[in-house]
Structures are given as structure tokens and as C-alpha cells.
Design a protein around this motif. Sequence first.
Motif, PDB file in Angstrom:
ATOM      1  N   GLY A 261       0.802  -1.217   0.000  1.00  0.00           N
ATOM      2  CA  GLY A 261       0.000   0.000   0.000  1.00  0.00           C
ATOM      3  C   GLY A 261       0.833   1.265   0.000  1.00  0.00           C
ATOM      4  O   GLY A 261       0.506   2.235  -0.705  1.00  0.00           O
ATOM      5  N   ASP A 262       1.933   1.280   0.777  1.00  0.00           N
ATOM      6  CA  ASP A 262       2.782   2.469   0.839  1.00  0.00           C
ATOM      7  C   ASP A 262       3.349   2.827  -0.525  1.00  0.00           C
ATOM      8  O   ASP A 262       3.307   3.984  -0.951  1.00  0.00           O
ATOM      9  CB  ASP A 262       3.934   2.249   1.831  1.00  0.00           C
ATOM     10  N   GLN A 263       3.901   1.818  -1.205  1.00  0.00           N
ATOM     11  CA  GLN A 263       4.512   2.068  -2.514  1.00  0.00           C
ATOM     12  C   GLN A 263       3.472   2.520  -3.537  1.00  0.00           C
ATOM     13  O   GLN A 263       3.753   3.365  -4.391  1.00  0.00           O
ATOM     14  CB  GLN A 263       5.236   0.808  -3.006  1.00  0.00           C
ATOM     15  N   ALA A 264       2.261   1.967  -3.440  1.00  0.00           N
ATOM     16  CA  ALA A 264       1.181   2.399  -4.329  1.00  0.00           C
ATOM     17  C   ALA A 264       0.825   3.864  -4.063  1.00  0.00           C
ATOM     18  O   ALA A 264       0.569   4.636  -4.991  1.00  0.00           O
ATOM     19  CB  ALA A 264      -0.048   1.509  -4.132  1.00  0.00           C
ATOM     20  N   LEU A 265       0.823   4.254  -2.782  1.00  0.00           N
ATOM     21  CA  LEU A 265       0.532   5.644  -2.418  1.00  0.00           C
ATOM     22  C   LEU A 265       1.613   6.584  -2.953  1.00  0.00           C
ATOM     23  O   LEU A 265       1.307   7.630  -3.530  1.00  0.00           O
ATOM     24  CB  LEU A 265       0.435   5.775  -0.901  1.00  0.00           C
ATOM     25  N   PHE A 266       2.888   6.210  -2.766  1.00  0.00           N
ATOM     26  CA  PHE A 266       3.985   7.054  -3.253  1.00  0.00           C
ATOM     27  C   PHE A 266       3.922   7.208  -4.774  1.00  0.00           C
ATOM     28  O   PHE A 266       4.170   8.294  -5.308  1.00  0.00           O
ATOM     29  CB  PHE A 266       5.344   6.455  -2.855  1.00  0.00           C
ATOM     30  N   THR A 267       3.598   6.114  -5.457  1.00  0.00           N
ATOM     31  CA  THR A 267       3.510   6.165  -6.916  1.00  0.00           C
ATOM     32  C   THR A 267       2.352   7.054  -7.365  1.00  0.00           C
ATOM     33  O   THR A 267       2.492   7.848  -8.300  1.00  0.00           O
ATOM     34  CB  THR A 267       3.332   4.745  -7.492  1.00  0.00           C
ATOM     35  N   THR A 268       1.219   6.934  -6.679  1.00  0.00           N
ATOM     36  CA  THR A 268       0.061   7.776  -7.000  1.00  0.00           C
ATOM     37  C   THR A 268       0.389   9.248  -6.803  1.00  0.00           C
ATOM     38  O   THR A 268       0.086  10.099  -7.650  1.00  0.00           O
ATOM     39  CB  THR A 268      -1.142   7.382  -6.113  1.00  0.00           C
ATOM     40  N   GLY A 269       1.050   9.561  -5.662  1.00  0.00           N
ATOM     41  CA  GLY A 269       1.428  10.942  -5.386  1.00  0.00           C
ATOM     42  C   GLY A 269       2.428  11.480  -6.389  1.00  0.00           C
ATOM     43  O   GLY A 269       2.308  12.619  -6.860  1.00  0.00           O
ATOM     44  N   ALA A 270       3.432  10.667  -6.732  1.00  0.00           N
ATOM     45  CA  ALA A 270       4.452  11.094  -7.699  1.00  0.00           C
ATOM     46  C   ALA A 270       3.847  11.321  -9.071  1.00  0.00           C
ATOM     47  O   ALA A 270       4.215  12.258  -9.788  1.00  0.00           O
ATOM     48  CB  ALA A 270       5.567  10.047  -7.773  1.00  0.00           C
ATOM     49  N   LEU A 271       2.882  10.478  -9.454  1.00  0.00           N
ATOM     50  CA  LEU A 271       2.208  10.634 -10.749  1.00  0.00           C
ATOM     51  C   LEU A 271       1.399  11.932 -10.779  1.00  0.00           C
ATOM     52  O   LEU A 271       1.382  12.649 -11.790  1.00  0.00           O
ATOM     53  CB  LEU A 271       1.302   9.434 -11.002  1.00  0.00           C
ATOM     54  N   GLU A 272       0.754  12.246  -9.661  1.00  0.00           N
ATOM     55  CA  GLU A 272      -0.003  13.501  -9.601  1.00  0.00           C
ATOM     56  C   GLU A 272       0.941  14.703  -9.635  1.00  0.00           C
ATOM     57  O   GLU A 272       0.600  15.747 -10.200  1.00  0.00           O
ATOM     58  CB  GLU A 272      -0.880  13.524  -8.342  1.00  0.00           C
ATOM     59  N   MET A 273       2.127  14.567  -9.049  1.00  0.00           N
ATOM     60  CA  MET A 273       3.123  15.633  -9.134  1.00  0.00           C
ATOM     61  C   MET A 273       3.528  15.861 -10.588  1.00  0.00           C
ATOM     62  O   MET A 273       3.691  17.000 -11.026  1.00  0.00           O
ATOM     63  CB  MET A 273       4.342  15.283  -8.285  1.00  0.00           C
ATOM     64  N   GLN A 274       3.680  14.756 -11.337  1.00  0.00           N
ATOM     65  CA  GLN A 274       4.051  14.890 -12.742  1.00  0.00           C
ATOM     66  C   GLN A 274       2.949  15.587 -13.540  1.00  0.00           C
ATOM     67  O   GLN A 274       3.221  16.270 -14.526  1.00  0.00           O
ATOM     68  CB  GLN A 274       4.332  13.512 -13.341  1.00  0.00           C
ATOM     69  N   GLN A 275       1.719  15.431 -13.077  1.00  0.00           N
ATOM     70  CA  GLN A 275       0.579  16.046 -13.758  1.00  0.00           C
ATOM     71  C   GLN A 275       0.354  17.489 -13.332  1.00  0.00           C
ATOM     72  O   GLN A 275      -0.638  18.105 -13.734  1.00  0.00           O
ATOM     73  CB  GLN A 275      -0.674  15.207 -13.501  1.00  0.00           C
TER      74      GLN A 275
ATOM     75  N   TYR B 144      19.995  -6.669   2.080  1.00  0.00           N
ATOM     76  CA  TYR B 144      18.780  -5.852   1.945  1.00  0.00           C
ATOM     77  C   TYR B 144      17.805  -6.497   0.960  1.00  0.00           C
ATOM     78  O   TYR B 144      16.607  -6.608   1.233  1.00  0.00           O
ATOM     79  CB  TYR B 144      19.158  -4.444   1.469  1.00  0.00           C
ATOM     80  N   TYR B 145      18.326  -6.930  -0.188  1.00  0.00           N
ATOM     81  CA  TYR B 145      17.461  -7.537  -1.192  1.00  0.00           C
ATOM     82  C   TYR B 145      16.955  -8.909  -0.756  1.00  0.00           C
ATOM     83  O   TYR B 145      15.826  -9.298  -1.061  1.00  0.00           O
ATOM     84  CB  TYR B 145      18.193  -7.650  -2.526  1.00  0.00           C
ATOM     85  N   ILE B 146      17.756  -9.636  -0.011  1.00  0.00           N
ATOM     86  CA  ILE B 146      17.352 -10.981   0.398  1.00  0.00           C
ATOM     87  C   ILE B 146      16.259 -10.937   1.465  1.00  0.00           C
ATOM     88  O   ILE B 146      15.282 -11.688   1.405  1.00  0.00           O
ATOM     89  CB  ILE B 146      18.573 -11.777   0.907  1.00  0.00           C
ATOM     90  N   VAL B 147      16.379 -10.052   2.449  1.00  0.00           N
ATOM     91  CA  VAL B 147      15.436 -10.048   3.577  1.00  0.00           C
ATOM     92  C   VAL B 147      14.171  -9.250   3.290  1.00  0.00           C
ATOM     93  O   VAL B 147      13.163  -9.409   3.984  1.00  0.00           O
ATOM     94  CB  VAL B 147      16.102  -9.512   4.861  1.00  0.00           C
ATOM     95  N   SER B 148      14.194  -8.381   2.276  1.00  0.00           N
ATOM     96  CA  SER B 148      13.056  -7.502   2.021  1.00  0.00           C
ATOM     97  C   SER B 148      11.995  -8.189   1.171  1.00  0.00           C
ATOM     98  O   SER B 148      12.299  -8.997   0.289  1.00  0.00           O
ATOM     99  CB  SER B 148      13.515  -6.219   1.315  1.00  0.00           C
ATOM    100  N   TYR B 149      10.742  -7.833   1.455  1.00  0.00           N
ATOM    101  CA  TYR B 149       9.608  -8.277   0.658  1.00  0.00           C
ATOM    102  C   TYR B 149       8.821  -7.037   0.221  1.00  0.00           C
ATOM    103  O   TYR B 149       9.330  -5.918   0.311  1.00  0.00           O
ATOM    104  CB  TYR B 149       8.747  -9.263   1.448  1.00  0.00           C
ATOM    105  N   HIS B 150       7.597  -7.211  -0.235  1.00  0.00           N
ATOM    106  CA  HIS B 150       6.886  -6.096  -0.853  1.00  0.00           C
ATOM    107  C   HIS B 150       6.681  -4.915   0.092  1.00  0.00           C
ATOM    108  O   HIS B 150       6.653  -3.773  -0.341  1.00  0.00           O
ATOM    109  CB  HIS B 150       5.542  -6.565  -1.420  1.00  0.00           C
ATOM    110  N   LYS B 151       6.561  -5.163   1.391  1.00  0.00           N
ATOM    111  CA  LYS B 151       6.340  -4.061   2.334  1.00  0.00           C
ATOM    112  C   LYS B 151       7.622  -3.323   2.692  1.00  0.00           C
ATOM    113  O   LYS B 151       7.567  -2.243   3.285  1.00  0.00           O
ATOM    114  CB  LYS B 151       5.678  -4.594   3.610  1.00  0.00           C
ATOM    115  N   GLN B 152       8.777  -3.885   2.351  1.00  0.00           N
ATOM    116  CA  GLN B 152      10.054  -3.264   2.723  1.00  0.00           C
ATOM    117  C   GLN B 152      10.755  -2.555   1.560  1.00  0.00           C
ATOM    118  O   GLN B 152      11.504  -1.601   1.792  1.00  0.00           O
ATOM    119  CB  GLN B 152      11.006  -4.330   3.296  1.00  0.00           C
ATOM    120  N   PHE B 153      10.525  -2.988   0.326  1.00  0.00           N
ATOM    121  CA  PHE B 153      11.237  -2.378  -0.802  1.00  0.00           C
ATOM    122  C   PHE B 153      10.837  -0.912  -0.992  1.00  0.00           C
ATOM    123  O   PHE B 153       9.708  -0.507  -0.734  1.00  0.00           O
ATOM    124  CB  PHE B 153      10.961  -3.152  -2.097  1.00  0.00           C
ATOM    125  N   THR B 154      11.812  -0.133  -1.454  1.00  0.00           N
ATOM    126  CA  THR B 154      11.639   1.299  -1.786  1.00  0.00           C
ATOM    127  C   THR B 154      10.916   2.084  -0.696  1.00  0.00           C
ATOM    128  O   THR B 154      10.055   2.912  -0.954  1.00  0.00           O
ATOM    129  CB  THR B 154      10.905   1.481  -3.143  1.00  0.00           C
TER     130      THR B 154
END
Length: 505
Positions: free
Chosen positions: A32-46, A120-130
Motif C-alpha cells: 500500500g505504501d509504494q502504491a501511495l507514493f507512486t500515485t502521489g508522484a504521478l499527480e506531481m508529474q501532472q 537488503y534484497y534478500i530479507v526484504s519483501y513487498h512491504k520493505q522495498f523502496t
Amino acid sequence: MINLPKLNKIDFLVLICVLIIGLINLPFPFAGDQALFTTGALEMQQGKVLYRDFWDLKQPGIYYFYYLAGSLFGFNDIGIHIFEFIYMMLFSITLQLTLKTYFRHQIVASLVPLLTVGVYYIVSYHKQFTQVEGLVSFPLFLCLWLTHQSFNHEGKQRFIQLLLSGFTGGIVLIFKLIFLPIIFCFWLTALLHSILIKQQKAKKIVLEICLPIFLGIIFPILFIIIYFASVDSLAIVYKTFFVYPSQVVANGKLNKSRLISGNLWFLKNFITLIVMAIVAVNVSLRKNKNLLTLLLVVWFVFGLGVIFIQIRSLWIYHYLLLFVPTGILATKGLDILWERFNELSSPIIKILLSLLFLSPLLWNFQVKSIALVKNNFALTEDTRFKYQTVFRGDYKLLRSEIGFLSQPGSLPGAIFVAGDPSIYYFSGRTQATSLNAWSLELFLPDQWPQLLEELDSSKPPYIFITNKYHALIQEKFPKILELIEKRYHILSKSDESESVWYILN
């Protein structure tokens, strides 16, 4: 100014290993966090302005990162992960170039990226990346290393090193202001070293330490201030950075369950690295008084303190703030024990010890690798989606939830989601209000009337509310539900996702 060594063959072999580990993780789904950041960044581009048109409690660094990543590679999971992958590979090379002299054995020095970025890459999953805590490690390390370099120099060279240290420290603060105690203690260590060890005069300390750090840190912060002043948003930025966080903490209680789960996650994945790091601290700090080791310990101790301060959050990804000092110190511990390891006569014992050292990490690597192979390396959209559902079971449900939004006859326009922002990401719809409803439990009293006003004026064609947030809204500000009942009717209910879709009358 700084003479850096060249990379050798072993360095390149290690970088290839890190490259492979990173590539395995590229198709990972968003949380959810990454989806929120992407949504916000896309709106910034707009053309929308962060905080004024799209509000979040976080500092702007994470949105700038996603904005740059999306602009270069696309505002989707693959695009963001590719940019993060390039960023982390640059970090890996930087670690190898800057830490050669910290280790006695060059073969061990080459392993630093594997025990930091690789882990970092080994221990991280979808909630930890970026997430902020992982991304900020690069400028935070540069701030530490430049501060350490200044210990051995005087005059102009030291001034430039601390100027750059201040600049990278300023970038850290743009990601998260609460990291200030960590970088402040880096600089305080340099200050105390000049006073107690070098016994320098006050004037020289001010000119060679305090002034360049101040000039360096103020530049990125001043850039942010000028930008938000130009779009007439300084008032909301000030509240977001300084007023809201203190009120959120004051109104909250310690989340004991997350504290326990976070500590268990960190110990489970980093236990062998922690043991090796303790060896490094005991020998390198207690016996040799190594200043770089001291700064890494400062990072770990104050980083842990920063994590615990965030009593209402304490998410697992917060512990990624510690993966760099833990990995570097663990490599130092390995460096100290390397000769004894080579003295072992039996190759079987060496293999068993190596497996024991890597055992907490091998399981995660195996799970990810098998899932990728079973889904044909996630090379197509269909196989990638199947791969993503292995790690995030609700992905299929979320897609089915928003299917009607792309059907002929669906109402156009921005929507409102009181729940997982992945619905924005999957549907391609933007957010109808400036306030996001991903963390309604953190809303302050004055934000509820603002949300009501924005819903009243924007009139989103569709509203999505989870049962959990429906109960919270009913408790905190039922006028929002009264507005919805007046202007909307129920389109669909889902027992599986425990949510309701409303459509405008």
C-alpha cells in the motif's frame, strides 16, 4: 581531493552476485505504501503540488525519488524497482571504493556490498522495498564516510569534505527529519575529536567544522523552502514537518505488538551478522579505537533510538535503517576472524561454518528464486502477476475489486479510497481529495472536517471504504458517513475484502 582505489576482479564478482540477487526482486509487487507514493508522484508529474494538492505526513524525499523513478522508467512496480536497483548498485560500488582501507584482507573488503545491499534484497519483501529507511542509507553512509575522512585532514580539504557531509546530511533530512540525531552525532564525534584529541582552537573548529557543515546542510533545505514558497505552500509544509508529527506522537500509545514483531524480524534475519558485528566492535573499537567503527556504532545505536521513538508506527521496514552499519561491522568481524577461518584444515568444517553464517538468509533467497522459476521468471504480464500473488495474496482480489472501473459506462473522474491505495494504482484513477485515507487512524481532529469539506466539493463518482475504516469514521467523525449516505448509494459489498463500494446518485 579524495584518492579512491580501483575495483579488482573479486570486487566485480561480488557485484555480479549482488546484481543477480537484485534482479530476482525486480518483479515484486507493491504494498500500500509504494502504491501511495507512486500515485502521489504521478499527480506531481501532472502538475499537482505535494502537501497542497496531495498530502502525506512523510517528508518530500520519498516522493522526489518516486517522481524521478517514474519519469525515467514508468510509474509502475517494475519502473520503480529498476530505478531502486540502479541506485543500490551505485551504492554497492561506492561501498567497495570507500571502505578498502577499513579492512586488512582485500578479499573480505570486496564482500561489503554482499553483506549490506545483498542482504537488503534478500530479507526484504513487498512491504520493505523502496521505503525511506532503505533508500536513505546511501546518503546517510556518504555523510558518515565524509565526516570520517575529515578526521585525517586540515584546511581546505577538510572544509570541502565537511561541506559535502553537510550536503548529504541535508538530503537525509529531506527524506525524514527524525534522522537528525544520527547525523548530528556524526558531526558531534568530529567536533569532540578536534577538541579532545587534536586540541584545536575554537576559531579553527568553527571555520573548519561548524561553518562547512552548516553551509552544506542548508543548501538542500533552502532549495525545498524556496520551492514551496514559490507555490504558496510553506504554511502546510511547516505544519506537516513540525506540528503534525509531535501531535501524532502525543496522541498515540506504544504499539507493543509491532515492537515485538519488528525486533523478532530483525533478529531472525540479521542474527549471524549481529554476532559478527559484536566481534568487530569488541576488537576494532575497544582494542584499536577505530573511529570509523565508532561512527558505525553511533549510526546503529541512534538509529535504533529513532526507530523506538516512532511509537505509533514501529513497522518492520523501519529496521532497514540498520542494515548498512550491521553489514559493514559484520564484514569487519569477518575480516578479524579471516585468518583463523583459513587455518581450519577441513574444507567440510569451512563449508558448514559458511552455511551456518548464511543460514538466516538462504531461506528467503530460496523462496524467492523458486517462485521466480515456477512463474517463468515473471517475464510477461501474466506470469509476473502470478509471481506477485505468491507474495501478496490479496493482489488478485484487489484487481477484481476495481474491474468495473474500466468497463464501458463507468463514471469518469478521480475516486476516493479509505483503504489500500493499491486500488488507485490498479485502476489508474487519481485521488479525489488532497488528504489520503491510507492511515486514517493517524488523522488529527482538524483533518476530519477538512476531509469532509473536500469530499463535499470534489464529489468523487466512486467511494471505497473498508469495514475497519467505516467503523473508525463512525467513531471519529460520523458526518462523513452522513454525507455519503445522502449523496451515494451502495454499488457493491465484498465479504472477502470486508469493504463497500459507493456510487454517486
